[in-house]
Design a protein around this motif. Structure first.
Motif, PDB file in Angstrom:
ATOM      1  N   UNK A 174      55.351 -45.752 -41.584  1.00  0.00           N
ATOM      2  CA  UNK A 174      54.612 -44.494 -41.717  1.00  0.00           C
ATOM      3  C   UNK A 174      53.497 -44.605 -42.758  1.00  0.00           C
ATOM      4  N   UNK A 175      53.670 -45.475 -43.748  1.00  0.00           N
ATOM      5  CA  UNK A 175      52.583 -45.685 -44.710  1.00  0.00           C
ATOM      6  C   UNK A 175      51.422 -46.420 -44.043  1.00  0.00           C
ATOM      7  N   UNK A 176      51.730 -47.247 -43.042  1.00  0.00           N
ATOM      8  CA  UNK A 176      50.674 -47.900 -42.260  1.00  0.00           C
ATOM      9  C   UNK A 176      49.867 -46.842 -41.521  1.00  0.00           C
ATOM     10  N   UNK A 177      50.567 -45.854 -40.970  1.00  0.00           N
ATOM     11  CA  UNK A 177      49.885 -44.785 -40.237  1.00  0.00           C
ATOM     12  C   UNK A 177      48.894 -44.062 -41.142  1.00  0.00           C
ATOM     13  N   UNK A 178      49.308 -43.787 -42.371  1.00  0.00           N
ATOM     14  CA  UNK A 178      48.427 -43.081 -43.309  1.00  0.00           C
ATOM     15  C   UNK A 178      47.206 -43.929 -43.659  1.00  0.00           C
ATOM     16  N   UNK A 199      60.755 -60.940 -37.293  1.00  0.00           N
ATOM     17  CA  UNK A 199      61.722 -61.453 -36.322  1.00  0.00           C
ATOM     18  C   UNK A 199      63.047 -60.710 -36.436  1.00  0.00           C
ATOM     19  N   UNK A 200      63.432 -60.343 -37.654  1.00  0.00           N
ATOM     20  CA  UNK A 200      64.710 -59.646 -37.858  1.00  0.00           C
ATOM     21  C   UNK A 200      64.706 -58.298 -37.144  1.00  0.00           C
ATOM     22  N   UNK A 201      63.595 -57.566 -37.247  1.00  0.00           N
ATOM     23  CA  UNK A 201      63.491 -56.271 -36.570  1.00  0.00           C
ATOM     24  C   UNK A 201      63.645 -56.431 -35.065  1.00  0.00           C
ATOM     25  N   UNK A 202      62.941 -57.391 -34.498  1.00  0.00           N
ATOM     26  CA  UNK A 202      62.989 -57.596 -33.049  1.00  0.00           C
ATOM     27  C   UNK A 202      64.355 -58.107 -32.607  1.00  0.00           C
ATOM     28  N   UNK A 203      64.970 -58.972 -33.395  1.00  0.00           N
ATOM     29  CA  UNK A 203      66.297 -59.489 -33.045  1.00  0.00           C
ATOM     30  C   UNK A 203      67.327 -58.370 -33.026  1.00  0.00           C
ATOM     31  N   UNK A 204      67.179 -57.418 -33.942  1.00  0.00           N
ATOM     32  CA  UNK A 204      68.100 -56.280 -33.982  1.00  0.00           C
ATOM     33  C   UNK A 204      67.993 -55.464 -32.693  1.00  0.00           C
ATOM     34  N   UNK A 205      66.773 -55.277 -32.228  1.00  0.00           N
ATOM     35  CA  UNK A 205      66.553 -54.529 -30.987  1.00  0.00           C
ATOM     36  C   UNK A 205      67.113 -55.299 -29.791  1.00  0.00           C
ATOM     37  N   UNK A 239      64.940 -46.388 -19.602  1.00  0.00           N
ATOM     38  CA  UNK A 239      65.185 -45.023 -20.065  1.00  0.00           C
ATOM     39  C   UNK A 239      64.632 -44.794 -21.465  1.00  0.00           C
ATOM     40  N   UNK A 240      64.537 -45.872 -22.245  1.00  0.00           N
ATOM     41  CA  UNK A 240      64.054 -45.763 -23.611  1.00  0.00           C
ATOM     42  C   UNK A 240      62.825 -46.642 -23.789  1.00  0.00           C
ATOM     43  N   UNK A 241      62.020 -46.308 -24.784  1.00  0.00           N
ATOM     44  CA  UNK A 241      60.798 -47.077 -25.032  1.00  0.00           C
ATOM     45  C   UNK A 241      61.123 -48.537 -25.305  1.00  0.00           C
ATOM     46  N   UNK A 242      62.160 -48.787 -26.092  1.00  0.00           N
ATOM     47  CA  UNK A 242      62.464 -50.171 -26.471  1.00  0.00           C
ATOM     48  C   UNK A 242      62.865 -51.030 -25.276  1.00  0.00           C
ATOM     49  N   UNK A 276      65.579 -48.721 -33.414  1.00  0.00           N
ATOM     50  CA  UNK A 276      66.747 -48.277 -32.652  1.00  0.00           C
ATOM     51  C   UNK A 276      66.925 -46.764 -32.721  1.00  0.00           C
ATOM     52  N   UNK A 277      66.398 -46.140 -33.778  1.00  0.00           N
ATOM     53  CA  UNK A 277      66.584 -44.694 -33.948  1.00  0.00           C
ATOM     54  C   UNK A 277      65.271 -43.922 -34.008  1.00  0.00           C
ATOM     55  N   UNK A 278      64.172 -44.595 -34.283  1.00  0.00           N
ATOM     56  CA  UNK A 278      62.871 -43.939 -34.430  1.00  0.00           C
ATOM     57  C   UNK A 278      61.981 -44.347 -33.258  1.00  0.00           C
ATOM     58  N   UNK A 279      61.602 -43.374 -32.416  1.00  0.00           N
ATOM     59  CA  UNK A 279      60.826 -43.682 -31.215  1.00  0.00           C
ATOM     60  C   UNK A 279      59.422 -44.183 -31.541  1.00  0.00           C
ATOM     61  N   UNK A 280      58.853 -43.719 -32.653  1.00  0.00           N
ATOM     62  CA  UNK A 280      57.535 -44.218 -33.050  1.00  0.00           C
ATOM     63  C   UNK A 280      57.629 -45.698 -33.426  1.00  0.00           C
TER      64      UNK A 280
END
Length: 768
Positions: free
Chosen positions: A174-178, A22-28, A65-68, A4-8
């Motif tokens: 972000x640790x996944x990115x690394x 599922x919790x992350x997606x439900x929040x969105x 208007x937003x990625x999500x 909701x706040x981080x575009x990445x």
């Protein structure tokens, strides 16, 4: 993750929803659903474009208007399409014969289709096309590489983790990115995967979710280059589409199970123009169903030639063919696209009870089934005789499987099964072979997983699809808890009850229709007055009774309420009338409903009962030893309140009767029981609430054609109860002749063995 706040993180959730919790997606989804009310124009614009999308070619989205938005609009758009009622309040609706099957099928016709319609498939294409465009045009190369690595070179599953197959489930993104950044690179040719990380994960599955631009044998090969594996751009697009096809299903299913009935209705009312494209397709009668489960036969009352402006009827499907498809989806032993004996199909139809959200089953004879198949408009529906056995057979095409169904607790869903397959393929090495092209030798790899490798996970994947479609055809859609119930009406100000009273009345109405998962009609309705925190709703029962909003019944220590049918309609509560789930008439009160559920629970505890059916249509006993007897008594078109079966054999037949001013009701009830009493090995039971009701029933049955007592007891209900009546009925040879057992609600409870509340629940069709 904080999409909701981080575009990445938003991009990760949009492109790789299977790897998110599922919790992350439900929040969105929850956040976006609240915003659609104020941004409905953008959402409608998105949906209109989606309904025109015929392929998965990368496409710039409209209305977002937003990625999500690419995920949330896709999920909520699928539900908005599913609930579309494009011909409501139009001249088309007015032309259908009142009360006809056509009139019923005209209401929310897309929702009644047993799979995805062309509109839903196009909406799915649009999701795939827009996220592919997002990946290629808007993401920085570092994030592109991370997405590609998670898709093509994930870590082996950690079986000790709570969500071992989901990359972003419990780990900081972000640790996944690394950890993943060196596994993949985006090149001008496509995606490069490091030699230590490529596997069969990089290949396409030999199933066909996305629309491939060319036959599989014409696709480019993967090839070894620069100590790694190169996946050409076209193949990577298809791999992303393959994943997105399953990701869309997860998003849609989550949204469907998140939204309350009220939110679902609000989504439709807030976006009235979302159906414009759908209406035009219906208006011009284009093919929007595939397969098309319609009939060539015409209702003679459906005269479309009177009005020169409307000569062509809108495209509607045949309710009977829909039920056939639902029955096959719900029955593991039946299959689509294979020869199926018509007699076998009818035998299964007799035991298929569609849930209230599906069209009811009224294929009440083998002749009705034959006519439905014979008159099918689609050439894909076949009816023929077997050359060797002369047996009548049919073949029914499979509808595109849908993710729109209640939460599936019976094993993993097919999108999760896909993720499991990917994890298995991660452990399989690819098999390159040398090829010479343009005078140059290089090692190439087929773009698809070999059939022999696919054969191992294939049964699990198809079993997951089958489980999902069984759930779609069989599962109920109920409100989880009493505290989740909110008023369903759009404009509460038009009704006289207060907000608390409307909530209470809605709870009572939904409880009457058995639509609250954690409430049973065998319990007192006092709990319906409590808030989630235990405090009481502010309800003036006396006022509601005076205004005919409420009726109150007491049965022992239990309190039952009834909201009359006309008031339930004002509250937007639909009558559940499918047999197995509810009564046809809307006038059935809670006291009678409670008796049916109490009787069903009592029969379910019996060791010789494997299945209990409430509101059982007797046509389902055709082609059984009981048909002739029922036909003689003209009962094949009636219902029995409760039947307990041992496998397919009726063992107990029960009728629940409450007092009324109509002697014919009690007499018809006993006539049905008497018919079954003449059949060996069937026990018949008459159930009534208490001695007061029993006394009134016996008055109605004291008739020369029925009990015709030698003398009526000189007593009253308080002093002459079930035990006394049972003795009198035995002495006058009525028990065993008209019915075998006499019970009250109290005696059912007292004679039931001690059990846990849900110990025998799975025996009861529709559950309690």
């Amino acid at each position: 993750m904080k999409p909701l706040t981080n575009q990445r993180d938003a991009a990760r959730a949009v492109l790789l929803p299977l790897d998110c919790s599922a919790i992350t997606l439900q929040r969105v989804l929850a956040a976006e659903q609240q915003e659609i009310a104020s941004h409905n124009t953008r959402f409608e614009q998105y949906l209109k474009t989606a309904h025109r999308q015929i392929n998965i070619k990368p496409t710039k989205p409209t209305g977002t208007k937003q990625i999500r938005d690419l995920a949330t609009f896709a999920a909520l758009g699928a539900l908005r399409t599913h609930s579309a009622d494009p011909l409501a309040d139009t001249k088309y609706e007015a032309r259908e014969p009142n009360g006809s099957a056509e009139a019923r099928m005209l209401r929310s016709p897309i929702r009644k289709h047993p799979g995805l319609t062309e509109f839903s498939i196009r909406a799915r294409n649009y999701y795939v096309a827009t996220i592919t465009w997002l990946f290629e045009n808007k993401l920085p190369s570092q994030l592109q590489a991370e997405i590609a690595a998670v898709l093509l070179a994930p870590d082996p599953p950690d079986i000790t983790a709570p969500a071992p197959f989901r990359t972003y489930a419990k780990t900081d993104s972000e640790s996944i990115d690394e950890r993943y950044r060196d596994r993949a690179k985006i090149t001008t040719d496509g995606v490069w995967i490091d030699t230590d990380h490529y596997s069969r994960c990089c290949q396409l599955l030999p199933v066909s979710p996305p629309s491939a631009p060319a036959p599989t044998d014409q696709l480019q090969h993967l090839y070894i280059s620069d100590r790694g594996l190169v996946i050409p751009r076209e193949i990577f697009r298809l791999k992303l589409a393959e994943y997105a096809w399953h990701g869309w299903a997860k998003l849609v299913n989550l949204a469907y199970n998140m939204l309350s009935t009220q939110e679902y209705d609000q989504l439709a009312s807030q976006t009235p123009h979302a159906e414009d494209v759908i209406f035009r397709y219906f208006k011009f009668n284009n093919l929007i169903y595939s397969p098309y489960f319609a009939s060539k036969s015409e209702n003679p009352q459906r005269d479309w030639q009177d009005d020169t402006n409307i000569k062509t009827p809108p495209q509607l499907e045949d309710k009977r063919l829909i039920t056939i498809v639902d029955c096959i989806r719900a029955t593991p032993s039946l299959s689509f696209g294979t020869p199926l004996p018509v007699q076998t199909l009818f035998n299964h139809l007799k035991t298929y009870f569609p849930p209230p959200r599906r069209p009811g089953n009224d294929i009440n004879s083998q002749r009705t089934l034959f006519q439905a198949l014979q008159n099918a408009k689609s050439s894909q529906i076949k009816l023929y005789r077997n050359n060797q056995t002369s047996q009548l057979q049919c073949e029914i095409p499979a509808p595109p499987h849908t993710p729109i169904y209640p939460r599936n607790d019976d094993g993993r869903d097919y999108w999760n099964s896909y993720l499991h397959i990917q994890s298995k393929l991660r452990q399989k090495d690819v098999e390159p072979h040398w090829s010479r092209k343009s005078g140059r030798d290089r090692q190439i790899i087929n773009p698809t997983v070999p059939k022999q490798t696919w054969q191992l996970p294939q049964p699990d994947y198809h079993a997951a699809i089958r489980r999902g479609q069984k759930t779609a055809a069989q599962a109920q859609s109920t409100i989880p808890t009493i505290s989740d119930v909110e008023p369903l009406v759009d404009d509460e100000s038009k009704l006289t009850p207060t907000q608390d009273e409307l909530k209470f009345l809605t709870r009572v109405g939904l409880a009457m229709e058995r639509q609250i998962a954690d409430y049973s009609l065998t319990d007192s309705m006092r709990v319906l007055r409590r808030r989630g925190d235990g405090t009481q709703l502010n309800v003036d029962e006396g006022k509601l009774q005076d205004q005919d909003w409420l009726e109150r019944h007491t049965e022992g220590r239990k309190v039952l309420y009834t909201v009359p049918a006309d008031k339930r309609k004002l509250l937007s509560i639909k009558n559940v009338s499918n047999d197995g789930y509810g009564e046809r008439t809307t006038s059935e009160k809670s006291l009678h409903r409670r008796g049916i559920d109490q009787t069903a629970a009592w029969l379910a505890t019996k060791p010789d009962v494997t299945r209990v059916v409430r509101y059982h249509d007797l046509w389902r006993l055709r082609s059984t030893p009981y048909e002739e007897q029922l036909k003689k008594r003209d009962l094949l078109s009636t219902r029995i309140d409760v039947i307990g079966f041992n496998e397919s054999t009726p063992r107990y037949v029960a009728e629940v009767e409450t007092k009324s001013n109509s002697p014919s009701r009690a007499q018809h009830c006993v006539r049905k029981l008497n018919t079954f009493s003449t059949i060996d090995d069937i026990q018949t039971i008459l159930v009534t609430p208490n001695p007061e009701h029993l006394w009134k029933l016996m008055r109605h049955l004291d008739h020369p054609d029925y009990f015709d007592f030698t003398s009526f007891p000189n007593s009253n209900p308080r002093n002459y109860g079930r035990t006394e009546w049972k003795t009198k009925l035995q002495n006058e040879d009525i028990l065993g002749q008209f019915f075998d057992q006499l019970e009250t609600y109290r005696s059912l409870v007292q004679s039931s063995p001690p059990t846990t509340p849900d110990q025998h629940q799975d025996k009861i069709i529709g559950n309690l």
